[in-house]
Design an enzyme around this catalytic site. Structure first.
Site, PDB file in Angstrom:
ATOM      1  N   TYR A 196       0.845  -1.202   0.000  1.00  0.00           N
ATOM      2  CA  TYR A 196       0.000   0.000   0.000  1.00  0.00           C
ATOM      3  C   TYR A 196       0.874   1.244   0.000  1.00  0.00           C
ATOM      4  O   TYR A 196       2.025   1.236   0.449  1.00  0.00           O
ATOM      5  CB  TYR A 196      -0.932   0.032   1.217  1.00  0.00           C
ATOM      6  CG  TYR A 196      -0.221   0.333   2.525  1.00  0.00           C
ATOM      7  CD1 TYR A 196      -0.269   1.597   3.112  1.00  0.00           C
ATOM      8  CD2 TYR A 196       0.528  -0.652   3.174  1.00  0.00           C
ATOM      9  CE1 TYR A 196       0.392   1.872   4.295  1.00  0.00           C
ATOM     10  CE2 TYR A 196       1.189  -0.381   4.361  1.00  0.00           C
ATOM     11  CZ  TYR A 196       1.123   0.880   4.915  1.00  0.00           C
ATOM     12  OH  TYR A 196       1.787   1.143   6.092  1.00  0.00           O
ATOM     13  N   PHE A 251       3.135   9.461   5.081  1.00  0.00           N
ATOM     14  CA  PHE A 251       3.624   8.842   3.844  1.00  0.00           C
ATOM     15  C   PHE A 251       4.235   7.506   4.222  1.00  0.00           C
ATOM     16  O   PHE A 251       5.189   7.448   4.999  1.00  0.00           O
ATOM     17  CB  PHE A 251       4.688   9.716   3.166  1.00  0.00           C
ATOM     18  CG  PHE A 251       5.318   9.057   1.952  1.00  0.00           C
ATOM     19  CD1 PHE A 251       4.962   9.436   0.675  1.00  0.00           C
ATOM     20  CD2 PHE A 251       6.279   8.052   2.095  1.00  0.00           C
ATOM     21  CE1 PHE A 251       5.536   8.832  -0.446  1.00  0.00           C
ATOM     22  CE2 PHE A 251       6.852   7.440   0.993  1.00  0.00           C
ATOM     23  CZ  PHE A 251       6.483   7.823  -0.278  1.00  0.00           C
ATOM     24  N   GLU A 252       3.667   6.444   3.680  1.00  0.00           N
ATOM     25  CA  GLU A 252       4.230   5.112   3.845  1.00  0.00           C
ATOM     26  C   GLU A 252       4.020   4.330   2.563  1.00  0.00           C
ATOM     27  O   GLU A 252       2.936   4.398   1.962  1.00  0.00           O
ATOM     28  CB  GLU A 252       3.538   4.322   4.970  1.00  0.00           C
ATOM     29  CG  GLU A 252       3.764   4.824   6.366  1.00  0.00           C
ATOM     30  CD  GLU A 252       3.017   3.993   7.402  1.00  0.00           C
ATOM     31  OE1 GLU A 252       3.556   3.802   8.499  1.00  0.00           O
ATOM     32  OE2 GLU A 252       1.884   3.536   7.101  1.00  0.00           O
ATOM     33  N   ILE A 253       5.039   3.648   2.111  1.00  0.00           N
ATOM     34  CA  ILE A 253       4.890   2.618   1.092  1.00  0.00           C
ATOM     35  C   ILE A 253       5.417   1.354   1.742  1.00  0.00           C
ATOM     36  O   ILE A 253       6.606   1.284   2.079  1.00  0.00           O
ATOM     37  CB  ILE A 253       5.657   2.952  -0.191  1.00  0.00           C
ATOM     38  CG1 ILE A 253       5.126   4.256  -0.816  1.00  0.00           C
ATOM     39  CG2 ILE A 253       5.541   1.805  -1.202  1.00  0.00           C
ATOM     40  CD1 ILE A 253       5.874   4.703  -2.058  1.00  0.00           C
TER      41      ILE A 253
END
Length: 339
Positions: A144, A229-231
């Site tokens: 995600y 913000f995270e991937i």
């Protein structure tokens, strides 16, 4: 693999769905956030997603309005899904002492701590810490990209960050790292140390404790990855180690008796349960949330065109933990927590 194609009206070309990874863009929002949501979507679509058409998943603790759905769907050619958060994943648990929680909210408000008196913010932090990746709409996905209302992306992203994560065996990616507000996590590290002692089997050998602590884990330096913000790989959050960690922390009541945020929870878990090489700084993705931004230097931008000003980056200001992160990566000393 089935090779389906969809038409992109931005570049008038065919984008093969088979090129996409098993990933989605996730945005938690209220109906009142519509303008901020649209601004974030426009930014990310124009800099990245118009080429890949990764699906969007929108989550809300109330039903989305028809206006919200209609206007959001006009901002992308990608699939869009709208989901309702289960009440049990959002509301304050019945076992929380509301009198004690109310005292905490009052105390933090008097200290002028942002969201100090907000119950809904605490619900959100707990949801993002322990539940979002269990939502039915996210079950089909492994990776995600977390998006928030009113964020900006400054650089054209010429590659697929999800593909990069997979090809390079990365689990958690970030752009900004900051110091947490100490008043919001006064007992969190004591709970973490208790967990480490009770469950040493979950601690990675080549962990990133040096990022979290300058004394081998005795104290917490407040560094965390800014989780707006995270991937990342949701299978990490779904793992036995993280699930045990969240459930252990949840029983302490710190989400409500203090104001534990999902950023330190995610960051501490990723730093302790993963080898440090599986944490990735997306230095080439220019990003802004609230007053803080990361703006790549010409070397960091990897040739991508960026519209931000390098002098305004937070990376080497006193609020940033990036120097500590980079020093940790260059260190070859393994840290045995609490030894």
């Amino acid at each position: 693999m089935l090779n389906i194609t969809v038409r992109s009206t931005v570049h008038h070309e065919l984008t093969p769905i088979s090129r996409r990874e098993n990933a989605t863009l996730v945005l938690l929002a209220r109906n009142s956030d519509l303008n901020g949501v649209m601004a974030s979507m426009k930014s990310l679509e124009s800099h990245f997603n118009h080429k890949y058409l990764y699906p969007w998943v929108f989550l809300n603790d109330e039903e989305f309005s028809n206006e919200f759905k209609g206007r959001v769907m006009l901002e992308t050619n990608a699939p869009v899904h709208f989901g309702l958060i289960p009440k049990e994943h959002w509301t304050q648990p019945s076992w929380i002492d509301e009198g004690k929680a109310e005292e905490s909210r009052k105390r933090l408000k008097e200290q002028n701590i942002i969201y100090g008196d907000s119950s809904s913010y605490r619900n959100m932090c707990r949801f993002n810490s322990g539940y979002f990746f269990h939502h039915p709409l996210l079950q089909p996905f492994k990776y995600y990209w977390r998006v928030e209302p009113d964020v900006k992306y400054f650089c054209d992203i010429s590659y697929d960050p999800f593909q990069y994560m997979i090809q390079n065996n990365q689990t958690y990616g970030f752009t900004i790292t900051l110091y947490e507000t100490p008043e919001t996590v006064t007992t969190l590290w004591d709970s973490v140390k208790e967990f480490i002692i009770r469950y040493p089997q979950y601690i990675a050998n080549d962990n990133a404790m040096e990022f979290l602590s300058g004394d081998g884990g005795k104290t917490y330096n407040m560094c965390h990855f800014w989780s707006n913000f995270e991937i990342a790989d949701m299978d990490f959050w779904r793992s036995e180690a993280y699930q045990t960690f969240f459930e252990f922390l949840d029983t302490k009541g710190g989400f409500y008796y203090e104001r534990w945020g999902d950023a330190p929870i995610h960051s501490i878990a990723a730093a302790l349960f993963l080898p440090k090489q599986r944490l990735h700084f997306f230095q080439d993705i220019g990003y802004q949330h609230a007053v803080y931004q990361h703006c790549p230097s010409s070397d960091e931008s990897m040739g991508n065109t960026c519209s931000c000003h390098r002098w305004n980056t937070i990376d080497y200001r006193k609020q940033s933990c990036l120097p500590r992160y980079k020093a940790m990566l260059s260190s070859h000393t393994a840290v045995d927590p609490l030894s």
